[in-house]
Design a protein around this motif. Sequence first.
Motif, PDB file in Angstrom:
ATOM      1  N   MET A   1       1.022  -1.102  -0.061  1.00 10.38           N
ATOM      2  CA  MET A   1       0.003  -0.134   0.104  1.00 10.38           C
ATOM      3  C   MET A   1       0.852   1.288   0.061  1.00 10.38           C
ATOM      4  N   ASP A   2       0.670   2.180  -0.979  1.00  5.61           N
ATOM      5  CA  ASP A   2       1.553   3.243  -0.831  1.00  5.61           C
ATOM      6  C   ASP A   2       0.771   4.541  -0.453  1.00  5.61           C
ATOM      7  N   PHE A   3       1.499   5.513  -0.202  1.00  7.89           N
ATOM      8  CA  PHE A   3       1.096   6.528   0.757  1.00  7.89           C
ATOM      9  C   PHE A   3      -0.077   7.007   0.437  1.00  7.89           C
ATOM     10  N   ASN A   4      -0.685   7.220  -0.956  1.00  6.50           N
ATOM     11  CA  ASN A   4      -1.805   7.917  -1.399  1.00  6.50           C
ATOM     12  C   ASN A   4      -3.018   6.752  -1.104  1.00  6.50           C
ATOM     13  N   GLN A  30       8.874   0.238  10.405  1.00  3.22           N
ATOM     14  CA  GLN A  30       8.042  -0.111   9.326  1.00  3.22           C
ATOM     15  C   GLN A  30       6.560   0.079   9.853  1.00  3.22           C
ATOM     16  N   VAL A  31       5.782   0.657   8.888  1.00  2.70           N
ATOM     17  CA  VAL A  31       4.392   1.021   9.005  1.00  2.70           C
ATOM     18  C   VAL A  31       3.543  -0.067   8.463  1.00  2.70           C
ATOM     19  N   THR A  44       4.208   1.006   1.325  1.00  2.16           N
ATOM     20  CA  THR A  44       5.358   0.946   0.229  1.00  2.16           C
ATOM     21  C   THR A  44       5.636   2.075  -0.472  1.00  2.16           C
ATOM     22  N   ARG A  45       6.814   2.078  -1.026  1.00  2.00           N
ATOM     23  CA  ARG A  45       7.065   3.408  -2.151  1.00  2.00           C
ATOM     24  C   ARG A  45       7.888   2.602  -3.259  1.00  2.00           C
ATOM     25  N   ARG A  46       7.107   2.821  -4.374  1.00  2.00           N
ATOM     26  CA  ARG A  46       7.678   2.156  -5.668  1.00  2.00           C
ATOM     27  C   ARG A  46       7.756   0.630  -5.425  1.00  2.00           C
ATOM     28  N   GLY A  47       6.741   0.156  -4.876  1.00  2.30           N
ATOM     29  CA  GLY A  47       6.873  -1.358  -4.967  1.00  2.30           C
ATOM     30  C   GLY A  47       7.772  -2.011  -3.610  1.00  2.30           C
ATOM     31  N   PHE A  52      11.641   3.614   8.013  1.00  5.31           N
ATOM     32  CA  PHE A  52      12.053   4.856   8.466  1.00  5.31           C
ATOM     33  C   PHE A  52      13.110   4.902   9.618  1.00  5.31           C
ATOM     34  N   ARG A  53      13.861   5.858   9.777  1.00  2.76           N
ATOM     35  CA  ARG A  53      14.985   5.785  10.546  1.00  2.76           C
ATOM     36  C   ARG A  53      14.573   6.260  12.036  1.00  2.76           C
TER      37      ARG A  53
END
Length: 100
Positions: A1-4, A30-31, A44-47, A52-53
Amino acid sequence: MDFNDLKAFAASHDNYEIRVITHAGSHCYQVELEDVEGARHLLTRRGKPVVFRSLEDVYLELQRAGIHRAFLVQHVPHDEVIGREAHYRDPLTSRVPLVF
């Protein structure tokens, strides 16, 4: 699932749980979203899964999506090593509520 997708899901649903997942000794997060059917979706971002740091980075990203509460879940390898079932859904033992 991407941010949008996360943002759209949060805007149109109210019965879901957001988890911020980390492992013992790690400073990476991770979320994960669990919907009402029990399906789990990593952010996810671009699959690829987003890592996150810091918790502050997680807070900012979730706030941008309109989310203001989550649970911090820390996986502890000790449970797995000794063969004990990990109980990550028990609210008092392994999940910390986050409000931001």
